[in-house]
Design a protein around this motif. Structure first.
Motif, short mmCIF file in Angstrom:
data_model
loop_
_atom_site.label_atom_id
_atom_site.label_comp_id
_atom_site.label_asym_id
_atom_site.label_seq_id
_atom_site.Cartn_x
_atom_site.Cartn_y
_atom_site.Cartn_z
N LEU A 131 52.26 -30.61 -23.72
CA LEU A 131 53.03 -29.88 -22.71
C LEU A 131 54.52 -30.22 -22.77
CD1 LEU A 131 50.64 -30.01 -19.62
CD2 LEU A 131 51.00 -28.13 -21.23
N VAL A 169 43.17 -38.50 -24.11
CA VAL A 169 43.22 -37.19 -23.47
C VAL A 169 44.53 -37.04 -22.70
CG1 VAL A 169 42.19 -35.74 -21.68
CG2 VAL A 169 40.72 -36.90 -23.33
N SER A 170 44.86 -38.08 -21.93
CA SER A 170 46.08 -38.05 -21.12
C SER A 170 47.33 -37.96 -22.01
CB SER A 170 46.13 -39.31 -20.25
OG SER A 170 47.33 -39.38 -19.54
N ALA A 207 44.86 -35.25 -16.06
CA ALA A 207 43.88 -35.25 -17.15
C ALA A 207 43.19 -36.60 -17.27
CB ALA A 207 44.56 -34.88 -18.47
N ALA A 220 50.72 -33.67 -15.29
CA ALA A 220 49.53 -33.06 -15.89
C ALA A 220 48.72 -34.08 -16.67
CB ALA A 220 49.95 -31.91 -16.80
N GLY A 221 49.40 -34.97 -17.36
CA GLY A 221 48.70 -36.02 -18.10
C GLY A 221 47.96 -36.96 -17.19
N VAL A 235 47.50 -34.36 -23.63
CA VAL A 235 47.92 -33.32 -22.69
C VAL A 235 49.41 -33.43 -22.41
CG1 VAL A 235 47.73 -32.54 -20.29
CG2 VAL A 235 45.66 -33.00 -21.62
#
Length: 449
Positions: A431, A423-424, A383, A379-380, A427
């Motif tokens: 999570l 951002v990465s 992102a 997910a990262g 995220v």
């Protein structure tokens, strides 16, 4: 528990173990750690990349502020990985067994092997290119010399670290100080050109440099006597060097109006600039050495009993051959893509490791797979690419175009000005919290009276 016992005392002359099954000597102190990471932060790549952190039309102070902020964030993350390596006494890829399990850790190991060989090649090319320009000579002899020296250094890594800390760091400081004096003697007009679109995109470039060493940092700090010394040495040493080298590049751009690789030419114009640049070229060898050595150590996560010296020679020959025959500049975007893969992994690791009680991080050969931690990592990465797709030209342009289309689908402005790294990281870290929360709750209940 780790795959090798902690060695708390050892002869100062002891070097890194030849295989992963042997215990690592803990012979490095704070000065050694500061010297190593300060030297690794002194790289000619940074002043060359300074054009990408310049905020056009804004004050010099704004650009310097982005450099400092990016260096602090990246250096703290690097320091956390360094401290973990010192606590667990294992190399970087083995450290990831505690996060993903032994066999699942082969995935980041494979990526790191490709990354390390690529960066070793790139560093050899940079050394040879700079030396050939300073001495006005063909490049290939310097490629061979740099490859041979970097490989030889990788055979006795701890001895090299101590030499860097005691001697090379002072030569680098003298060269950098001299170049600063000469550049600051020139007028510094406002910077009109630059590659940064916002404060955070500028900071993102700086963050990427210390973060790029995160997968390698434990390869060295497993030999540092304490987690505190490892954290301070890596974060302060690399952080200060990053600020110094990026700032030197920015000031050279302002003083001489240079761009890109021309920064090196600009520094050669100052009195005795060639001597100072040659000193920095010599210091650059430690980056090539570190990538050769870490490729060998990373491979031992898969083949624990293979002699690291044999692996280092193979890697050194490969990197030197690639530097002689391969256009590494065309490969550079792929290296940045691999770097983008590791950024969210850092976020997952930091949350998971520093929420695990001391002694509970399993890096043994029987470490079980923890596949759920692949999800925040993935997910990262998504992102990161949705914030700032890795740029490819030519045959790889389809990658950039595809992610640009996904940005459009989600209404994300391609010029959003956000830091893709932050951002990465954010995220991935957020999570990861639900995955470690049950264990934290159980631990808290267990300690209640």
């Amino acid at each position: 528990m780790s795959t090798s016992d902690t060695a708390t005392t050892s002869a100062p002359s002891a070097d890194a173990p030849l295989t992963l099954t042997a215990p690592p000597p803990a012979t490095l102190g704070l000065r050694d750690s500061l010297g190593l990471w300060g030297n690794l932060g002194v790289s000619l790549l940074l002043p060359v990349a300074a054009v990408f952190v310049v905020l056009p039309g804004r004050s010099l102070a704004a650009t310097l502020g982005a450099i400092v902020v990016g260096a602090v964030i990246g250096a703290v993350l690097l320091g956390l990985g360094a401290a973990a390596g010192a606590r667990e006494r294992v190399p970087g890829m083995v450290l990831l067994r505690g996060l993903l399990g032994r066999r699942t850790s082969y995935l980041p190991t494979a990526l790191n092997l490709v990354q390390c060989v690529g960066w070793a090649t790139f560093e050899i090319v940079i050394i040879a290119e700079a030396a050939s320009r300073v001495l006005d000579a063909p490049r290939w002899p310097f490629v061979l010399a740099a490859g041979v020296l970097a490989t030889a250094m990788a055979l006795r890594p701890l001895g090299v670290v101590r030499l860097l800390a005691r001697y090379a760091v002072w030569a680098a400081l003298l060269a950098i100080g001299y170049l600063y004096v000469q550049v600051l003697a020139e007028p510094l007009p406002p910077l009109e050109g630059g590659g940064a679109t916002s404060f955070w995109t500028a900071a993102d470039i700086v963050i990427a440099l210390p973060v790029s060493w995160f997968p390698l940092v434990a390869d060295y700090t497993r030999h540092v006597r304490s987690g505190r010394a490892a954290f301070v040495g890596a974060s302060v040493g690399y952080g200060l060097a990053t600020v110094a080298m990026f700032t030197l590049g920015v000031l050279a751009l302002a003083a001489y109006g240079s761009t890109g690789l021309d920064v090196i030419d600009a520094l050669l114009l100052v009195p005795l600039g060639a001597v100072a640049v040659l000193v920095l070229v010599s210091v650059e060898l430690d980056e090539a050495f570190a990538n050769v050595y870490s490729t060998a150590v990373s491979a031992q996560n898969v083949v624990a009993r293979l002699d690291r010296r044999v692996l280092a020679v193979v890697v050194g020959v490969l990197a030197t051959g690639l530097a002689l025959s391969f256009d590494i500049a065309a490969y550079e975007p792929f290296l940045f893509l691999i770097g983008a893969v590791f950024v969210p992994l850092i976020g997952v690791f930091v949350v998971a490791y520093w929420s695990t009680p001391r002694g509970g991080w399993d890096t043994s050969d029987t470490a079980p797979a923890r596949l759920l931690f692949l999800l925040p990592w993935a997910a990262g990465f998504l992102a990161y690419q949705l914030t700032l797709p890795t740029f490819f030209a030519g045959p790889g342009a389809g990658w950039t175009a595809w992610w640009g289309a996904r940005q459009a689908d989600l209404g994300i402005d391609p010029g959003n000005g956000w830091s893709a790294s932050l951002v990465s990281l954010g995220v991935a870290a957020v999570l990861t919290v639900p995955l470690v929360l049950p264990a934290l709750v159980r631990r808290r209940r267990a300690v209640r009276p």
